[in-house]
Design a protein around this motif. Structure first.
Motif, PDB file in Angstrom:
ATOM      1  N   VAL A   1      -1.855 -12.347  -1.602  1.00  0.00           N
ATOM      2  CA  VAL A   1      -1.178 -11.279  -2.126  1.00  0.00           C
ATOM      3  C   VAL A   1      -0.347 -11.862  -3.027  1.00  0.00           C
ATOM      4  CG1 VAL A   1       0.867  -9.448  -1.422  1.00  0.00           C
ATOM      5  CG2 VAL A   1      -1.132 -10.013   0.313  1.00  0.00           C
TER       6      VAL A   1
ATOM      7  N   ASP B   1       1.974  -9.725  -4.942  1.00  0.00           N
ATOM      8  CA  ASP B   1       3.326  -9.036  -4.799  1.00  0.00           C
ATOM      9  C   ASP B   1       3.160  -7.959  -3.583  1.00  0.00           C
ATOM     10  OD1 ASP B   1       4.673  -9.888  -7.301  1.00  0.00           O
ATOM     11  OD2 ASP B   1       2.793  -8.940  -8.446  1.00  0.00           O
ATOM     12  N   GLU B   2       4.368  -7.569  -3.163  1.00  0.00           N
ATOM     13  CA  GLU B   2       4.340  -6.224  -2.166  1.00  0.00           C
ATOM     14  C   GLU B   2       5.393  -5.460  -2.299  1.00  0.00           C
ATOM     15  OE1 GLU B   2       4.357  -6.117   2.758  1.00  0.00           O
ATOM     16  OE2 GLU B   2       4.316  -7.872   1.855  1.00  0.00           O
TER      17      GLU B   2
ATOM     18  N   PRO C   1       6.150 -11.607  -0.789  1.00  0.00           N
ATOM     19  CA  PRO C   1       5.298 -10.927   0.255  1.00  0.00           C
ATOM     20  C   PRO C   1       6.048 -11.115   1.404  1.00  0.00           C
ATOM     21  CG  PRO C   1       3.767 -11.708  -1.319  1.00  0.00           C
ATOM     22  CD  PRO C   1       5.345 -12.244  -1.902  1.00  0.00           C
TER      23      PRO C   1
ATOM     24  N   GLU D   1       4.174   0.377   2.811  1.00  0.00           N
ATOM     25  CA  GLU D   1       3.865  -1.001   2.255  1.00  0.00           C
ATOM     26  C   GLU D   1       2.614  -1.089   1.538  1.00  0.00           C
ATOM     27  OE1 GLU D   1       4.608  -3.788   5.320  1.00  0.00           O
ATOM     28  OE2 GLU D   1       7.015  -3.315   5.172  1.00  0.00           O
TER      29      GLU D   1
ATOM     30  N   LEU E   1      -0.029  -3.711  -0.938  1.00  0.00           N
ATOM     31  CA  LEU E   1      -0.061  -5.259  -1.350  1.00  0.00           C
ATOM     32  C   LEU E   1      -0.927  -5.162  -2.717  1.00  0.00           C
ATOM     33  CD1 LEU E   1      -1.455  -6.173   2.066  1.00  0.00           C
ATOM     34  CD2 LEU E   1       0.794  -6.233   1.465  1.00  0.00           C
TER      35      LEU E   1
END
Length: 417
Positions: free
Chosen positions: A192, A194-195, A218, A263, A265
């Motif tokens: 990942v 960016d989250e 993240p 959320e 990802l």
């Protein structure tokens, strides 16, 4: 419809109960657990059960309350663990609001992912492990490394990245998961970059408001560090992508009314996938930011939905980028910690609250939003966020003594919500 007798099924989330107690004309009955009973002094009728997630126990307690105090008009279940139970009671008693089948899809991560996958919404590959014994078999279907987490749970509690087969059967993982409620979801580990999270309001099956924010890093890499997020400017290219995934997820899971916290990802190769979605307000400082940035109070809207009241979705957008940041904490006795005054003079700081003071103990399960304190602020541009976090990090001091602890106030978020 005017509600008079409200049944609350809750753990340690005190704030929603305090908001209900401010309402005139409400008769409140509560079902909670013995370890949370002390959080509700002065609340007249409180029944305890061993586990607010146990449908049979809670049903029996609810029927006892109805026998003693009369019919229930609404069920409020603000805790992640009580959301399915609240839905079950509504379905069982024929009450309006979020039903069990929908609540289960939003709280049972395995059922959630199965439904999203069936609707063509991108999610990580995963399998179900009924107990820890079945973890290796579930991991074989996805391939290592994997992420292991309870099917019912919130934050990063009991969530582990497992790199090899030996870890799946090793004592550290088994010991940790022994304290977690099964079953477990085993998912492919994603690289990942960016989250994001999307916080939305749904009215009559339509998303009428959706805010997109980006976590500082993240979530799985945030435990023990400064944790939080900032709003993403409307013109950013990821905003329509995240909002589209949110709308598709809400439609797939069948929510009619309420608030959601999604959320998303973004992997290092640029794929956007849904992580999880909840039908409750986001934790940490998310409600603070939404109230200041958009004039949207997700906590009040959550209660309004449970009480069958109209959901006001008028938006009053403020300028700038808004952020929230929780100061990290760990188990032990707090010997020294910064005060709110240490941060109030920083540029753009709007709100500071500390959750611990010297002498307090930090006990229970630590979540991603377990905190020593919370800071909410605004700035003009996204690229100013790293510098602000550096200044907060330099100002923050905490010293915790390990070993036996004396009685004190548990850290906000440390006890099971």
């Amino acid at each position: 419809m005017a509600h008079e007798h409200v049944l609350v099924v809750n753990g340690g989330k005190v704030e929603p109960v305090e908001l209900l107690r401010q309402e005139r004309g409400l008769q409140i009955s509560m079902i909670t657990e013995p370890g949370h009973r002390h959080l509700y002094p002065g609340l007249g009728h409180v029944t305890t059960v061993d586990d607010i997630g146990d449908l049979k126990q809670v049903r029996t307690a609810a029927l006892g309350i109805i026998a003693a105090r009369g019919p229930v008009d609404a069920v409020v279940a603000p805790s992640e663990r009580s959301l399915p139970t609240g839905g079950y009671l509504r379905s069982y008693l024929g009450l309006p609001g979020l039903p069990f089948d929908t609540a289960n899809l939003f709280c049972n991560k395995y059922a959630m992912k199965a439904r999203l996958r069936a609707h063509g919404i991108p999610v990580a590959a995963g399998a179900l492990a009924p107990t820890v014994t079945e973890l290796p078999g579930a991991a074989r279907s996805t391939g290592l490394p994997v992420v292991v987490k309870p099917a019912f749970g919130n934050g990063t509690a009991f969530t582990h990245r497992v790199a090899d087969a030996a870890e799946l059967t090793g004592a550290p993982l088994r010991t940790s998961l022994d304290a977690a409620p099964g079953p477990f979801v085993v998912e492919e580990y994603l690289d990942v970059a960016d989250e994001y999270h999307c916080d939305a309001l749904v009215v009559d099956g339509t998303v009428v408001f959706a805010s997109v924010s980006r976590y500082f890093q993240p979530v799985l890499r945030s435990l023990g560090a400064l944790f939080g997020s900032h709003t993403v400017p409307e013109e950013a290219p990821e905003v329509p992508v995240v909002r589209s995934l949110n709308e598709r997820a809400v439609a797939a899971l069948g929510l009619r009314d309420g608030v959601t916290h999604l959320e998303v990802l973004r992997t290092t190769c640029g794929r956007f996938l849904v992580g999880e979605i909840a039908c409750r307000p986001g934790g940490g400082g998310v409600p603070h930011v939404l109230a200041r940035k958009y004039g949207i109070d997700t906590r009040a809207l959550f209660l309004a939905s449970a009480l069958g009241r109209p959901l006001d979705h008028r938006v009053r957008t403020a300028d700038g980028v808004h952020y929230w940041c929780v100061l990290p904490v760990r188990h032990g006795t707090v010997a020294e910690v910064s005060t709110a005054d240490d941060f109030r003079d920083l540029p753009g700081v709007l709100h500071v609250e500390m959750a611990v003071a010297p002498g307090d103990t930090v006990t229970g399960t630590l979540y991603s939003t377990s905190m020593a304190g919370l800071i909410v602020g605004r700035t003009d541009r996204t690229d100013e966020i790293p510098g602000l976090l550096d200044r907060i990090r330099r100002r923050f001091t905490i010293r915790i003594e390990d070993g036996p602890t004396r009685p004190g106030r548990p850290t906000a978020g440390a006890a099971r919500p």
